[in-house]
Design a protein around this motif. Structure first.
Motif, PDB file in Angstrom:
ATOM      1  N   GLU A   1       0.819  -1.206   0.000  1.00 36.21           N
ATOM      2  CA  GLU A   1       0.000   0.000   0.000  1.00 36.21           C
ATOM      3  C   GLU A   1       0.859   1.266   0.000  1.00 36.21           C
TER       4      GLU A   1
ATOM      5  N   ARG B   1       2.126   1.679  -3.559  1.00 38.97           N
ATOM      6  CA  ARG B   1       1.030   2.073  -4.455  1.00 38.97           C
ATOM      7  C   ARG B   1       0.666   3.541  -4.282  1.00 38.97           C
ATOM      8  N   LEU B   2       0.495   3.965  -3.032  1.00 39.20           N
ATOM      9  CA  LEU B   2       0.068   5.342  -2.783  1.00 39.20           C
ATOM     10  C   LEU B   2       1.193   6.338  -3.049  1.00 39.20           C
TER      11      LEU B   2
ATOM     12  N   GLU C   1       3.496   5.984  -5.397  1.00 32.70           N
ATOM     13  CA  GLU C   1       3.563   6.121  -6.848  1.00 32.70           C
ATOM     14  C   GLU C   1       2.378   6.905  -7.385  1.00 32.70           C
ATOM     15  N   GLU C   2       1.202   6.722  -6.793  1.00 31.16           N
ATOM     16  CA  GLU C   2       0.036   7.499  -7.210  1.00 31.16           C
ATOM     17  C   GLU C   2       0.235   8.987  -6.963  1.00 31.16           C
ATOM     18  N   ALA C   3       1.001   9.292  -5.907  1.00 28.96           N
ATOM     19  CA  ALA C   3       1.278  10.695  -5.587  1.00 28.96           C
ATOM     20  C   ALA C   3       2.403  11.270  -6.447  1.00 28.96           C
TER      21      ALA C   3
ATOM     22  N   THR D   1      -3.965  10.102   3.463  1.00 30.82           N
ATOM     23  CA  THR D   1      -4.624   8.796   3.346  1.00 30.82           C
ATOM     24  C   THR D   1      -5.865   8.643   4.229  1.00 30.82           C
TER      25      THR D   1
END
Length: 282
Positions: A20, A23-24, A26-28, A70
């Motif tokens: 997680e 993932r988060l 990289e999303e940012a 988050t």
């Protein structure tokens, strides 16, 4: 080179946390160094946590939540992660301990785990030569959070005087540990008594034990041997433990006199710890 080891998020809470985080992040649109700069740590630490090689702390998780917005995801996950770092045989007891309304314990050698400072806990846990000492320490500190929640359990602790004299971690660590115990005098949910050497033979020479009482479930008695811990709700065992505990309470010093003894040992044995640790080697 950045470690991009793939994780199976279902393998463990630690793997899920790492997946997680990656993932988060990289999303940012952040690399590990950029996120590390934001949360005041190294890119290496971010990478180690993302690959489940390092256990995150609660403070780190709270900083992540703020940085990645988050909604508290990592602050919620870290409790599961840290619980999973406890020995497998201890995890069920920790869950029951967190649910208990009343905890009573007699400790013959050490300060009770819920009342240990981080430095004292580190010295105790290091004796088992664990693969991940810091993970175990973080898990023990997380376990202590039950005493600071809005509705904590009542904890009644009887410490053998031997626990005050054994210099776990050295004089400085012991002084801080005993001072920490004295700080619980203002806590209405924690009561500490000391069973003095002068009591002589007593009702639990066989060793330490814990009793847990619940709002609706049967009481539980917990003991440990060299390898693992054991819980039982057997009514005869529970009754015997309650009887022995009552005798221990009767033999122990009062809460006030116990605090005086703790203070005296702290000042007389650990009052000056400015010099070198006598156990240190060149």
């Amino acid at each position: 080179m950045v470690n991009i080891r793939s994780l199976d998020p279902s393998a463990s809470p630690l793997d899920y946390y790492g997946a997680e985080l990656r993932r988060l992040r990289e999303e940012a649109g952040l690399n590990q160094q950029q996120l590390g700069d934001i949360v005041y740590c190294t890119a290496s630490l971010i990478g180690q946590i993302e690959t489940a090689k390092k256990v995150p702390t609660r403070e780190f998780s709270e900083r992540l939540d703020a940085a990645l917005m988050t909604g508290g995801l990592f602050s919620r996950l870290v409790g599961l992660v840290l619980k999973s770092q406890l020995p497998t045989w201890f995890q069920q007891y920790a869950e029951m301990e967190a649910r208990a309304a009343y905890i009573s314990t007699y400790q013959a050698q050490l300060v009770y785990g819920l009342l240990q400072t981080e430095e004292y806990a580190r010295a105790v846990l290091a004796t088992g030569l664990p693969d991940d000492l810091e993970g175990l320490v973080a898990a023990r500190m997380e376990r202590q959070r039950i005493l600071s929640r809005e509705h904590p359990p009542m904890a009644w602790v009887i410490l053998d005087e031997a626990a005050l004299h054994r210099p776990i971690g050295g004089p400085g660590v012991m002084r801080n540990q005993l001072a920490y115990l004295l700080g619980f005098r203002a806590n209405r949910w924690v009561r500490i008594q000391v069973l003095p050497f002068a009591a002589g033979e007593h009702a639990s020479l066989i060793g330490a034990f814990n009793s847990l009482r619940f709002e609706s479930d049967p009481d539980i008695v917990y003991t440990e041997d060299l390898i693992a811990g054991h819980m039982t709700a057997n009514p005869e065992t529970v009754r015997e433990a309650a009887l022995r505990y009552a005798h221990l309470q009767a033999s122990a010093l009062s809460v006030e006199d116990s605090a005086e003894l703790i203070t005296r040992v702290m000042e007389e044995h650990y009052g000056d710890h400015s010099g070198p640790d006598p156990r240190a080697v060149a």
